[in-house]
Design a protein around this motif. Sequence first.
Motif, PDB file in Angstrom:
ATOM      1  N   SER A  93      19.710  35.498  -1.888  1.00  0.00           N
ATOM      2  CA  SER A  93      20.226  34.708  -0.819  1.00  0.00           C
ATOM      3  C   SER A  93      19.621  33.315  -0.802  1.00  0.00           C
ATOM      4  CB  SER A  93      19.526  35.493   0.617  1.00  0.00           C
ATOM      5  OG  SER A  93      17.987  35.051   0.593  1.00  0.00           O
ATOM      6  N   ARG A 121      30.313  35.027   0.324  1.00  0.00           N
ATOM      7  CA  ARG A 121      29.296  34.932   1.115  1.00  0.00           C
ATOM      8  C   ARG A 121      29.477  35.802   2.360  1.00  0.00           C
ATOM      9  NH1 ARG A 121      30.037  30.297  -0.939  1.00  0.00           N
ATOM     10  NH2 ARG A 121      28.332  28.656  -1.613  1.00  0.00           N
ATOM     11  N   SER A 137      22.218  25.090   0.259  1.00  0.00           N
ATOM     12  CA  SER A 137      23.729  25.335   0.741  1.00  0.00           C
ATOM     13  C   SER A 137      24.726  24.071   0.134  1.00  0.00           C
ATOM     14  CB  SER A 137      23.794  25.939   2.385  1.00  0.00           C
ATOM     15  OG  SER A 137      25.250  25.911   2.176  1.00  0.00           O
ATOM     16  N   LEU A 141      24.914  38.077  -0.645  1.00  0.00           N
ATOM     17  CA  LEU A 141      25.972  37.314  -1.384  1.00  0.00           C
ATOM     18  C   LEU A 141      26.260  38.085  -2.673  1.00  0.00           C
ATOM     19  CD1 LEU A 141      23.716  33.914  -1.539  1.00  0.00           C
ATOM     20  CD2 LEU A 141      25.718  34.309  -0.462  1.00  0.00           C
TER      21      LEU A 141
END
Length: 300
Positions: free
Chosen positions: A18, A51, A34, A56
């Motif tokens: 993640s 996502r 991100s 993920l």
Amino acid sequence: MDRLDAMAVFLAVVDAGSLSAAARQLGMPLATVSRKVAALEAHLNTRLLHRTTRQLALTETGSAYVAACRRILGEIGEAERTASGEYAMPKGELTVTAPMMFGRLHIVPVVAEFLARYPEIEINLVLTDRVMHLMDEHVDLAVRIGELPDSSLMATNVGKVRRVVCASPGYLARHGAPATPADLAAHDCISFEVMESRRAWVFGTARPAQAVPVHSRLAVNTVDAAIAAASLGVGLVRVMSYQVMDALRDDTLRIVLEPFEASPLPVSLLHKGQAPLPLKLRAFLDFAAPRLRGRQFSID
């Protein structure tokens, strides 16, 4: 965009599962992680990750790109190690993994002696009964007990261990010693669930081996607890020979069914076999292998 940095962040996200977990491991703000992944996707003009709010998943392109990133970053790391002189003198960090109890009893003493001999080497010793993946988890050397599957990995044998069935003298005085594996049906047994089935123990060297049903009155999740319970007379336990050496010497446990034991299991030092082999790894192999061969893993 620093593409190498973005690749490293992308791999951290994939390995952690993640964005938030990767941010914690990297010590970066979540927004930065991100943004770097998004910038990499924009540069490649493709989506690497699916996502969702919960997880993920790699896209098909992302799966192929992960392998390329690992190869590229690995080659860069190799070049940096060569340039820094790691292949000219033993220095740097080694990650070594070993089974928990075997590591505590046999690897820690060797590592302690090695560190005293090589002050420029640091060791990250991971003791776990989980099999760690050398490539994916960046492990330099693994101690493995058991037959090894065919692979490109290189193995150095350093000894063998036995699977033994033991009980306390008190238990054997009350219930008698089993003469054959079939006699286990009339005995109380202790199961160590990580290594053994609660319902059957396997004996013999023939193929297929003999699976013998057992009555498991106690099931535990650590070998230390299983050995302690057996020493207290709860029942018979089946463990690795090195795990009960102290108990055998102290006569708190005694081996039974020795003629029916399965073939001994090899103990191996496993590494990726890259060429040239980093000098720090060569130094550890040359140091550890003869010392481990000289250690006693079972009472004959």
